[in-house]
Design an enzyme around this catalytic site. Structure first.
Site, PDB file in Angstrom:
ATOM      1  CG  PHE A  70      41.859  48.504  41.071  1.00  0.00           C
ATOM      2  CD1 PHE A  70      42.117  49.240  39.932  1.00  0.00           C
ATOM      3  CD2 PHE A  70      40.878  48.946  41.942  1.00  0.00           C
ATOM      4  CE1 PHE A  70      41.413  50.399  39.656  1.00  0.00           C
ATOM      5  CE2 PHE A  70      40.168  50.106  41.673  1.00  0.00           C
ATOM      6  CZ  PHE A  70      40.427  50.833  40.534  1.00  0.00           C
TER       7      PHE A  70
ATOM      8  CG  HIS B  67      32.196  48.953  43.356  1.00  0.00           C
ATOM      9  ND1 HIS B  67      33.382  48.261  43.299  1.00  0.00           N
ATOM     10  CD2 HIS B  67      31.593  48.562  44.504  1.00  0.00           C
ATOM     11  CE1 HIS B  67      33.481  47.467  44.369  1.00  0.00           C
ATOM     12  NE2 HIS B  67      32.411  47.636  45.103  1.00  0.00           N
TER      13      HIS B  67
ATOM     14  CB  CYS C  78      25.581  67.754  41.019  1.00  0.00           C
ATOM     15  SG  CYS C  78      25.729  69.013  42.307  1.00  0.00           S
TER      16      CYS C  78
ATOM     17  CB  CYS D 168      22.970  73.499  42.098  1.00  0.00           C
ATOM     18  SG  CYS D 168      24.098  72.220  42.723  1.00  0.00           S
TER      19      CYS D 168
ATOM     20  CB  SER E 234      35.997  39.051  41.493  1.00  0.00           C
ATOM     21  OG  SER E 234      36.183  39.673  42.753  1.00  0.00           O
TER      22      SER E 234
ATOM     23  CG  ASP F 180      41.413  34.741  29.335  1.00  0.00           C
ATOM     24  OD1 ASP F 180      40.286  35.262  29.154  1.00  0.00           O
ATOM     25  OD2 ASP F 180      42.472  35.358  29.218  1.00  0.00           O
TER      26      ASP F 180
HETATM   27  P1  NAD Z   1      40.949  42.654  41.261  1.00  0.00           P
HETATM   28  O1  NAD Z   1      41.773  43.591  40.440  1.00  0.00           O
HETATM   29  O2  NAD Z   1      41.138  42.617  42.716  1.00  0.00           O
HETATM   30  O3  NAD Z   1      41.080  41.155  40.733  1.00  0.00           O
HETATM   31  C1  NAD Z   1      40.884  40.799  39.430  1.00  0.00           C
HETATM   32  C2  NAD Z   1      41.003  39.290  39.319  1.00  0.00           C
HETATM   33  O4  NAD Z   1      40.760  38.936  37.974  1.00  0.00           O
HETATM   34  C3  NAD Z   1      42.389  38.738  39.692  1.00  0.00           C
HETATM   35  O5  NAD Z   1      42.279  37.786  40.726  1.00  0.00           O
HETATM   36  C4  NAD Z   1      42.921  38.102  38.383  1.00  0.00           C
HETATM   37  O6  NAD Z   1      43.575  36.882  38.597  1.00  0.00           O
HETATM   38  C5  NAD Z   1      41.653  37.896  37.602  1.00  0.00           C
HETATM   39  N1  NAD Z   1      41.823  38.008  36.150  1.00  0.00           N
HETATM   40  C6  NAD Z   1      42.501  38.953  35.452  1.00  0.00           C
HETATM   41  N2  NAD Z   1      42.383  38.742  34.132  1.00  0.00           N
HETATM   42  C7  NAD Z   1      41.628  37.639  33.987  1.00  0.00           C
HETATM   43  C8  NAD Z   1      41.150  36.896  32.854  1.00  0.00           C
HETATM   44  N3  NAD Z   1      41.419  37.275  31.596  1.00  0.00           N
HETATM   45  N4  NAD Z   1      40.402  35.775  33.071  1.00  0.00           N
HETATM   46  C9  NAD Z   1      40.138  35.363  34.351  1.00  0.00           C
HETATM   47  N5  NAD Z   1      40.549  36.024  35.445  1.00  0.00           N
HETATM   48  C10 NAD Z   1      41.273  37.160  35.267  1.00  0.00           C
HETATM   49  O7  NAD Z   1      39.496  42.991  40.849  1.00  0.00           O
HETATM   50  P2  NAD Z   1      38.198  43.013  41.695  1.00  0.00           P
HETATM   51  O8  NAD Z   1      38.165  41.855  42.646  1.00  0.00           O
HETATM   52  O9  NAD Z   1      37.117  43.135  40.730  1.00  0.00           O
HETATM   53  O10 NAD Z   1      38.304  44.346  42.565  1.00  0.00           O
HETATM   54  C11 NAD Z   1      38.824  45.516  42.052  1.00  0.00           C
HETATM   55  C12 NAD Z   1      37.972  46.726  42.278  1.00  0.00           C
HETATM   56  O11 NAD Z   1      38.437  47.663  41.335  1.00  0.00           O
HETATM   57  C13 NAD Z   1      36.533  46.550  41.965  1.00  0.00           C
HETATM   58  O12 NAD Z   1      35.881  47.018  43.052  1.00  0.00           O
HETATM   59  C14 NAD Z   1      36.224  47.448  40.755  1.00  0.00           C
HETATM   60  O13 NAD Z   1      35.250  48.406  41.100  1.00  0.00           O
HETATM   61  C15 NAD Z   1      37.455  48.225  40.497  1.00  0.00           C
HETATM   62  N6  NAD Z   1      37.962  48.141  39.099  1.00  0.00           N
HETATM   63  C16 NAD Z   1      37.093  48.181  38.061  1.00  0.00           C
HETATM   64  C17 NAD Z   1      37.566  48.094  36.758  1.00  0.00           C
HETATM   65  C18 NAD Z   1      36.580  48.129  35.628  1.00  0.00           C
HETATM   66  O14 NAD Z   1      35.527  48.750  35.760  1.00  0.00           O
HETATM   67  N7  NAD Z   1      36.860  47.447  34.508  1.00  0.00           N
HETATM   68  C19 NAD Z   1      38.926  47.945  36.505  1.00  0.00           C
HETATM   69  C20 NAD Z   1      39.811  47.920  37.618  1.00  0.00           C
HETATM   70  C21 NAD Z   1      39.292  47.997  38.901  1.00  0.00           C
END
Ligand code: NAD
Length: 260
Positions: free
Chosen positions: A36, A130, A138, A165, A203, A245
């Site tokens: 995101f 989440h 529903c 419903c 995250s 990564d």
């Molecule tokens: P975020 O988008 O805020 O942050 C993601 C983090 O991951 C970043 O800090 C980045 O530097 C790091 N990152 C990216 N690629 C990486 C890799 N290959 N190796 C190591 N680090 C890596 O994500 P968040 O903190 O999880 O919060 C976003 C919200 O968005 C969450 O609440 C989630 O529910 C939702 N979301 C979910 C998905 C999914 O289900 N795959 C995708 C996008 C967003």
């Protein structure tokens, strides 16, 4: 990668009663699902206001139109668990991972764990804070259907997709303005408090409860490791920081844990 740190963390995991992994969008980025908040992330093209619970209630047609676009953007391609999801699933199978708490809604942890799970294995709890986009529910009676079915119905003109419903189906995810599921949140907090090793993975740790789970775990004496490409607000509390990564660090960590 700092091999000494990796070995030391692996040793702590081997000796721990409970290791807990907490994951965000970064763990699924190598599967092709955008994050995101990164550069090029989804939030450059959408706004939170489009996906609030208030909008779902007041303008379900507009909500579903936008949600279809977001769905295509996030989950439009074929995607599957990557080496990082698999490494966590393997750690679960070998009895080294008590739980995965995830903010993701893509269902990839569940899929990876199902692939490696054998009947005799210890169960790794998977807690989806989440919700899960692969389901829809529903909003009135709670009846659940497959997420693909809901999206397909919306795509072919049933806007919004509606339950027998009379209620409206909602992707089974926590929308902005909705509370996190209380039982899942409580259990996550307890797991964090009781963990010996807490791994914060992929995250930004910028929003609640992502920010407080690792902080509380560390405050209760857990060893905190942060694995994320960018710095996070919790790096100072962490004993180990791998700014690399997830698909490099987690398979290497699994091998180090399981090689002794
Ligand atoms: P975020 O988008 O805020 O942050 C993601 C983090 O991951 C970043 O800090 C980045 O530097 C790091 N990152 C990216 N690629 C990486 C890799 N290959 N190796 C190591 N680090 C890596 O994500 P968040 O903190 O999880 O919060 C976003 C919200 O968005 C969450 O609440 C989630 O529910 C939702 N979301 C979910 C998905 C999914 O289900 N795959 C995708 C996008 C967003």
């Amino acid at each position: 990668m700092d091999e000494q740190d990796l070995e030391a963390l692996a040793d702590e995991i081997r000796r721990a009663d409970a290791t807990v992994a907490f994951t965000g969008a970064g763990i699924s980025a190598p599967s092709g699902i955008p994050t995101f908040r990164d550069d090029g992330g989804v939030w450059e093209r959408f706004e939170e206001g489009q996906f609030t619970y208030g909008r779902f209630r007041s303008d379900p047609v507009g909500f579903w139109r936008d949600r279809l676009e977001l769905q295509r953007e996030l989950f439009g391609g074929e995607y599957e668990p990557n080496a990082a999801h698999e490494a966590l699933a393997d750690l679960g199978r070998s009895g080294h991972l008590a739980a995965v708490i995830t903010q993701n809604t893509d269902g990839l942890h569940e899929e990876a764990h199902e692939e490696v799970r054998a009947p005799a294995d210890g169960e790794t709890a998977i807690l989806e804070l989440h919700g899960n986009s692969q389901r829809a529910a529903c909003d009135d009676c709670g009846f659940r259907i497959d997420g693909d079915e809901a999206f397909e119905r919306a795509e072919t003109g049933e806007l919004p997709p509606t339950c027998d419903c009379g209620g409206v189906f909602k992707p089974d995810v926590v929308l902005f303005g909705e509370r996190l599921p209380p039982a899942v949140l409580q259990r996550s907090r307890r797991l964090a408090r009781e963990s010996d090793v807490f791994l914060a993975i992929g995250s930004s740790l910028a929003v609640e409860p992502a920010a407080s789970l690792p902080r509380n775990a560390a405050a209760r004496g857990a060893t905190l490791a942060v694995i994320n490409l960018e710095p996070t607000p919790r790096d100072d509390d962490a004993e180990y920081v791998f700014r690399e990564d997830v698909t490099d660090v987690l398979p290497a960590l699994r091998s180090a844990v399981e090689s002794a």
